[in-house]
Motif scaffolding. Structure first.
Motif, PDB file in Angstrom:
ATOM      1  N   ASN A  52      21.805  -5.641  38.255  1.00 50.18           N
ATOM      2  CA  ASN A  52      22.281  -4.638  37.295  1.00 50.18           C
ATOM      3  C   ASN A  52      21.255  -4.237  36.247  1.00 50.18           C
ATOM      4  O   ASN A  52      21.413  -3.186  35.613  1.00 50.18           O
ATOM      5  N   ILE A  53      20.231  -5.056  36.043  1.00 58.60           N
ATOM      6  CA  ILE A  53      19.265  -4.756  34.986  1.00 58.60           C
ATOM      7  C   ILE A  53      17.857  -4.597  35.551  1.00 58.60           C
ATOM      8  O   ILE A  53      17.265  -3.522  35.464  1.00 58.60           O
ATOM      9  N   TYR A  54      17.308  -5.645  36.162  1.00 59.30           N
ATOM     10  CA  TYR A  54      15.924  -5.575  36.639  1.00 59.30           C
ATOM     11  C   TYR A  54      15.738  -4.493  37.707  1.00 59.30           C
ATOM     12  O   TYR A  54      14.791  -3.692  37.650  1.00 59.30           O
ATOM     13  N   ALA A  55      16.639  -4.473  38.702  1.00 62.18           N
ATOM     14  CA  ALA A  55      16.471  -3.550  39.827  1.00 62.18           C
ATOM     15  C   ALA A  55      17.534  -2.463  39.833  1.00 62.18           C
ATOM     16  O   ALA A  55      17.821  -1.881  40.887  1.00 62.18           O
ATOM     17  N   ILE A 108      21.781 -14.890  37.426  1.00 65.86           N
ATOM     18  CA  ILE A 108      20.499 -14.307  37.797  1.00 65.86           C
ATOM     19  C   ILE A 108      20.667 -13.162  38.791  1.00 65.86           C
ATOM     20  O   ILE A 108      20.012 -12.122  38.682  1.00 65.86           O
ATOM     21  N   GLU A 109      21.576 -13.310  39.750  1.00 68.15           N
ATOM     22  CA  GLU A 109      21.785 -12.224  40.705  1.00 68.15           C
ATOM     23  C   GLU A 109      22.358 -10.998  40.006  1.00 68.15           C
ATOM     24  O   GLU A 109      21.983  -9.855  40.305  1.00 68.15           O
ATOM     25  N   THR A 156      10.393  -9.496  32.533  1.00 61.70           N
ATOM     26  CA  THR A 156      11.503  -8.589  32.206  1.00 61.70           C
ATOM     27  C   THR A 156      12.705  -9.347  31.668  1.00 61.70           C
ATOM     28  O   THR A 156      13.274  -8.992  30.631  1.00 61.70           O
ATOM     29  N   LEU A 157      13.127 -10.405  32.371  1.00 63.42           N
ATOM     30  CA  LEU A 157      14.363 -11.111  32.022  1.00 63.42           C
ATOM     31  C   LEU A 157      14.187 -12.209  30.985  1.00 63.42           C
ATOM     32  O   LEU A 157      15.183 -12.763  30.510  1.00 63.42           O
ATOM     33  N   CYS A 158      12.941 -12.504  30.617  1.00 65.29           N
ATOM     34  CA  CYS A 158      12.695 -13.554  29.618  1.00 65.29           C
ATOM     35  C   CYS A 158      11.909 -13.065  28.410  1.00 65.29           C
ATOM     36  O   CYS A 158      11.778 -13.801  27.427  1.00 65.29           O
TER      37      CYS A 158
END
Length: 446
Positions: free
Chosen positions: A62-65, A56-57, A339-341
Motif C-alpha cells: 500500500n505504500i512502497y509499491a 510489512i506486506e 523508504t519504510l525506515c
C-alpha cells in the motif's frame, strides 16, 4: 526507486516458477531439502521477504509499491503466524543462499532480532549505503537495538513500541491521590521500592478489592523487568548470577501478595480492567505500549487513561527490517529499508493506524493529521504520539541478546512454580542457580 538489475540470478526465477505448484500447493520443502514447517508463500518473484508480522506486506503493497504492479511482481512473501516455526525455518535456510526461498529481506521483532545480529548473516548500514543522515530521525534506542557488538547497524526499525504503564485515572485519584503523569511517576513508579509501597498501600486501603497491578505479570510486559539494573548477560558475556536472579524472583513474589493474582490475557485479568473496586475487583495499572493503549483497554478507560513510564525502560513490540548477507539485490533491499525506515512521507502514512513509527518528524506530521487520536487518553487534547514521545526520547537501548526469549520463558515458568509453592530465600537461590546454569549452556551453544 532503484530498479532491480538484470544481473539477478535468472535461474532462481525459473526454478521457482517450475516448482510453484509443488511449493505452493503441496508442501513448503525447498529444492535444497530445507523443510519449512509453517511458512506460507505468496507471489512468484525472485526477491524473497520473510515475516511473522503481516504489517510489512501491507506497507510494501500500500505504500512502497502503491500503484506499481511491476515492483510487486518481483516479490515473494513467506509469511508465518507462529514465532517458533518462523525462527526454526529461518535458521534452517540462512546457510543456503542458493535456495529459491532464501530470504533477501527479513522483517523481525526486537525480542528475537538480536539472535541474528552477531551471526554474520545480515548486511550493515555501510553495506547498504544507508547513512547517518538517512537515520537522523530515528530514536536512539531503536538504533542501539539494531547495532551489533562491533558497532555496526544491521537492523532498521520501522516502528519501535516504547513501553509504559497505563494508569486508570479515576482509581489513581482515589487511591494514589493524583492522576498527573509526572507526579505518579515521581511518587510511585520511578523505582521498584516505591512501586511496591504503592501496591501495598492500595491493597490495604481497598481491603484487597483494588490493586495497583492485576498480577505480577505486569512487571514482565514486553522486556520490562530485566532492565538497566538487571540483564541476563552483561556487556562481557557474563550471565547474571544466582543471587541476582533470586532477588528478582523474591521481588516479584512480594508484588504478587498485593495483586489480584490474575495472569495476563485471562478473563480475570480483563475483567479487572472494568471493575468498579466495590462490587468487582479492579486494577489501576497495566503494562503496555501505543498499540495496547489504542486497542486493548476496556470501556472504563475511555477518556480515563494516563501514560506513565515505569522503573526501567522496556519495549513491547516493534518491527525491523534487515537484509541478509546473501541478498540477491542489495540496492532493492536498501531502497525498501530507506523508504519504510527513514522516509518521512512514507512513515507519516505508516502511522495512520496509530503505529508508533521510528521517525520523530513523521510522528509530528502524523499527529497534525489526527492519526494518533485515541479515545482512551485522559487528556483528549493530546494524541498517542505526544504521550509516548517523552518515554521514547528518554529510553536507552535495551541491549537485547540472543538468549532473551528462551531464557525469559524458562524464567517465567520457574517463577510461577516458585510463587505457587510459596518459596523463600533459599528456594529462590536454588532456582537462580538452575536458571544461571541453563543460561551458561545457551551461551556456550551459540
Amino acid at each position: 526507486m532503484n530498479r532491480r538489475s538484470n544481473k539477478k540470478n535468472k535461474w532462481k526465477r525459473s526454478l521457482l516458477a517450475l516448482l510453484a505448484v509443488f511449493l505452493f500447493g503441496f508442501s513448503n520443502i525447498t529444492v535444497l531439502g530445507v523443510e519449512l514447517t509453517g511458512g506460507m508463500t505468496s507471489g512468484d518473484g525472485d526477491f524473497v521477504i520473510w515475516y511473522r508480522s503481516p504489517q510489512i506486506e501491507t506497507w510494501i503493497t500500500n505504500i512502497y509499491a502503491s500503484g506499481q504492479s511491476d515492483v510487486l511482481d518481483r516479490i515473494t512473501f513467506v509469511s508465518y503466524y507462529d514465532t517458533a516455526e518462523f525462527l526454526t525455518d529461518l535458521e534452517a535456510i540462512l546457510p543456503y543462499p542458493e535456495d529459491p526461498l532464501y530470504p533477501d529481506l527479513i522483517f523481525l521483532e526486537p525480542d528475537y532480532a538480536a539472535g541474528f545480529l552477531e551471526e554474520d548473516v545480515l548486511l550493515s548500514a555501510e553495506d547498504l549505503g544507508i547513512t547517518d543522515t538517512d537515520m537522523s530521525n530515528m530514536f536512539s534506542y531503536a538504533i542501539e537495538n539494531g547495532t551489533d557488538a562491533q558497532g555496526d547497524i544491521r537492523m532498521f526499525y520501522c516502528d519501535a513500541a516504547p513501553g509504559a504503564y497505563q494508569i486508570r485515572a479515576d482509581l489513581a485519584e482515589e487511591y494514589l491521590g493524583t492522576s498527573n503523569a509526572a507526579e505518579l511517576h515521581d511518587r510511585y513508579f520511578c523505582d521498584w521500592k516505591k512501586m511496591m509501597a504503592a501496591a501495598r498501600m492500595v491493597y490495604m486501603k481497598s481491603g484487597g478489592k483494588v490493586t495497583l497491578l492485576p498480577g505480577y505479570g505486569e512487571l514482565y510486559g514486553g522486556t520490562a523487568m530485566p532492565g538497566q539494573d538487571f540483564s541476563w548477560v552483561d556487556e562481557n558475556g557474563i550471565p547474571a548470577d544466582a543471587a541476582q536472579i533470586g532477588q528478582m524472583m523474591r521481588l516479584s513474589q512480594g508484588f504478587e501478595r498485593y495483586t489480584l493474582g490474575a495472569e495476563k490475557w485471562t478473563i480475570e485479568w480483563m475483567d479487572a480492567m472494568n471493575g468498579d473496586g466495590i462490587q468487582t475487583p479492579a486494577a489501576i495499572a497495566y503494562a503496555g505500549s501505543p498499540w495496547f493503549t489504542g486497542y486493548c483497554l476496556g470501556d472504563s478507560w475511555l477518556n480515563n487513561t494516563v501514560i506513565v513510564a515505569g522503573p526501567v525502560d522496556f519495549l513491547w513490540g516493534g518491527n525491523g527490517l534487515a537484509a541478509t548477507a546473501g541478498c540477491s539485490d542489495v540496492s532493492f533491499a536498501a531502497d525498501i529499508i530507506r523508504t519504510l525506515c527513514c522516509d518521512v512521507d512514507a512513515m507519516t502514512e505508516m502511522a495512520e493506524d496509530c503505529d508508533f513509527i521510528n521517525n520523530r518528524e513523521a510522528l509530528t506530521g502524523a499527529g497534525a493529521l489526527g492519526y494518533g487520536k485515541c479515545a482512551y487518553l485522559y487528556n483528549q487534547s493530546r494524541d498517542l504520539f505526544q504521550v509516548y514521545r517523552p518515554v521514547a526520547e528518554k529510553m536507552s537501548g535495551i541491549h537485547l541478546t540472543a538468549y532473551d526469549t528462551e531464557i525469559k520463558d524458562m524464567y517465567l515458568y520457574t517463577l510461577d512454580q516458585y510463587i505457587k509453592q510459596g518459596g523463600g530465600m533459599q528456594e529462590s537461590i536454588e532456582y537462580g542457580e538452575e536458571i544461571r546454569d541453563a543460561l551458561e549452556e545457551m551461551i556456550a551453544s551459540h
